[in-house]
Enzyme design. Structure first.
Site, short mmCIF file in Angstrom:
data_model
loop_
_atom_site.label_atom_id
_atom_site.label_comp_id
_atom_site.label_asym_id
_atom_site.label_seq_id
_atom_site.Cartn_x
_atom_site.Cartn_y
_atom_site.Cartn_z
N HIS A 120 -2.92 6.08 4.69
CA HIS A 120 -1.47 6.22 4.88
C HIS A 120 -1.03 7.59 4.35
O HIS A 120 -1.51 8.04 3.31
CB HIS A 120 -0.71 5.16 4.07
CG HIS A 120 -0.77 3.77 4.64
ND1 HIS A 120 -1.46 3.43 5.78
CD2 HIS A 120 -0.20 2.61 4.21
CE1 HIS A 120 -1.31 2.12 6.02
NE2 HIS A 120 -0.55 1.61 5.08
N CYS B 93 0.81 -1.23 0.00
CA CYS B 93 0.00 0.00 0.00
C CYS B 93 0.84 1.28 0.00
O CYS B 93 0.53 2.24 -0.71
CB CYS B 93 -0.96 0.01 1.18
SG CYS B 93 -0.30 -0.68 2.70
#
Ligand code: 11C
Length: 347
Positions: A246, A134
């Site tokens: 994130h 990710c």
């Protein structure tokens, strides 16, 4: 005619997002089969307005299944992906099991979707395509237009990674510790090696011999594989008490001159990116705003005055979407749009 799609790991964080995104984007699904280990057989998952029961991966016949989206961990992928691929289904794998294999393409469609043409033209292919980590996915989406413009030579990135990257147990741990602190409970470490509530932990995945962690190494290896093997990358990966999304503070060095305005314009034109960059209070994106969104957001674009051709920026994305489930489905969409996978009919 639509496709028969199976999801391995349908009850996990990413599996559930895959179900939601397939329905949301109207992927041409004729039949959807959620698959799980024997422990989760019969568990229900939602797909659009339907409720489906998980079937057993062990005794599922993959003949006639077109796409198998896997997010059940590296061990399951190592064991099952080659078998499923040999049965003729196209595996798109979200684990790290196949990413670094030279015969397996690692794909972010906005960056290197064209690689799929050559791969699908090969008769000896494994039928496995890998989805990146990710933190790498959102990074390379933002790097690609800048690399095309002025050739990136070096990347220094510090990540601020949400707990959902560690799975549902990690999210529960942050929730339980946060509640516990208000009633003076001593935080008990579980998935995390230190208290995560009201703290940050500079450690994701295993330590390697050179002192970097595996998560940090993945960012380096995957950026090189997808974007350019000549780019130097140094990463510090940090877990923060955020549930989803994130963030990354990125410093870039280029071979050629590039101004913040030129970078901003190129990023605005690039697919998958939304630039939110007002030099004022709140003129940037945080993970809370990126949650549930498809875009990779770029903010705080400015000159890095410590090097000759340098820029600094802030990159945020929903790690369960662009970092995992969405990118997986965009790979399938790319295969369909390029006419590289046709619906099969069960033998
Ligand atoms: C995390 N990036 O945030 C990890 C999760 O290699 O696909 C994804 C791990 C991977 O913990």
């Amino acid at each position: 005619m639509g496709y028969k799609v199976a999801i391995v790991g349908a009850t996990g964080n990413v599996g559930r997002e895959m179900l939601e995104i397939l329905a949301e984007r109207n992927f041409p699904v004729d039949e959807l089969v959620p698959l799980a280990s024997s422990r989760s057989v019969g568990r229900e998952v939602s797909f659009g307005d339907r409720v489906l029961k998980c079937r057993n991966l062990e005794d599922y016949d993959f003949a006639g299944t077109d796409f198998v989206l896997m997010s059940a961990g590296g061990d399951i992928s190592k064991q099952w992906a080659p078998r499923i691929g040999a049965a003729g289904a196209m595996v798109i794998d979200n684990s790290s099991a196949w990413r670094y294999h030279e015969d397996v393409p690692l794909i972010v469609p906005e960056v290197n979707g064209h690689v799929l043409d050559a791969y699908m033209g090969r008769t000896n292919r494994k039928n496995i395509i890998a989805n990146p980590n990710c933190s790498t996915a959102q990074l390379v989406v933002a790097l690609k237009p800048l690399h095309d413009l002025a050739t990136i030579t070096r990347v220094v990135v510090s990540t601020y990674q949400s707990v959902s990257g560690g799975g549902k147990e990690a999210m529960d741990e942050l929730w339980d510790q946060t509640k516990g602190i208000f009633v003076n409970d001593q935080p008990t470490p579980g998935k995390f090696t230190k208290q995560i509530a009201f703290n940050v932990i500079p450690h994701i995945d295993a330590f390697m011999e050179d002192g970097y962690t595996k998560e940090e190494w993945k960012v380096l290896a995957e950026t090189k594989k997808m974007l350019d093997p000549r780019i130097k990358v140094s990463c510090t990966a940090v877990r923060v008490p955020v549930f989803v999304g994130h963030s990354e503070a990125v410093n870039l060095e280029f071979a050629n001159p590039i101004t913040p305005d030129e970078a901003r314009d190129a990023l605005r034109e690039a697919p998958g990116i939304v630039v939110v960059d007002k030099r004022e209070d709140g003129g940037y994106i945080t993970p809370v705003e990126a949650k549930g969104e498809d875009a990779t957001y770029v903010s705080r674009i400015r000159e890095d005055v410590t090097v000759e051709n340098g820029l600094a920026m802030w990159v945020v994305s929903d790690n369960l979407r662009k970092g995992a489930a969405l990118n997986t489905i965009q790979i399938a969409e790319t295969l369909v749009a390029r006419g590289l996978v046709q619906p099969r009919v069960a033998a």
